[in-house]
Design a protein around this motif. Structure first.
Motif: not given
Length: 105
Positions: A26-52
């Motif tokens: 459960k802790l591992h799944n929560q950490e994975k969901e937390y990572k997904k919820d972080i809005i990343r800036d810059g190149m990583e944010g663009y890649l996440d927004k464009t390609f998933g």
């Protein structure tokens, strides 16, 4: 009596072990969901927004003649029982944000 005590002790150990493993999962799944919820800036944010989220992998970063950084990224496409087919993109920064285009090859 000793056999009954050992049997009960083993049962208690297995229950506690299963509770521990369930909590870790459960802790591992929560950490994975937390990572997904972080809005990343810059190149990583663009890649996440464009390609998933974490679908593309940065293969190489290169510098063009103007000194700007460009990234070569690939997106694997999986088909059933076949090796993945990769789509390649070049991603670069502009004044209005980031852009990408598909590379042939």
């Amino acid at each position: 009596m000793l056999k009954l005590f050992i049997f009960v002790l083993i049962l208690i150990t297995l229950v506690l072990l299963s509770l521990f493993i369930d909590g870790v999962l459960k802790l591992h799944n929560q950490e994975k969901e937390y990572k997904k919820d972080i809005i990343r800036d810059g190149m990583e944010g663009y890649l996440d927004k464009t390609f998933g989220f974490d679908n593309v992998t940065i293969f190489k970063s290169i510098f063009d003649a103007d000194g700007n950084t460009r990234y070569i990224v690939y997106l694997p496409k999986y088909e059933w029982f076949k090796s993945p087919k990769y789509e390649w993109f070049e991603v670069y920064a502009t004044q209005s944000g980031f852009k990408h285009y598909a590379k042939k090859g």
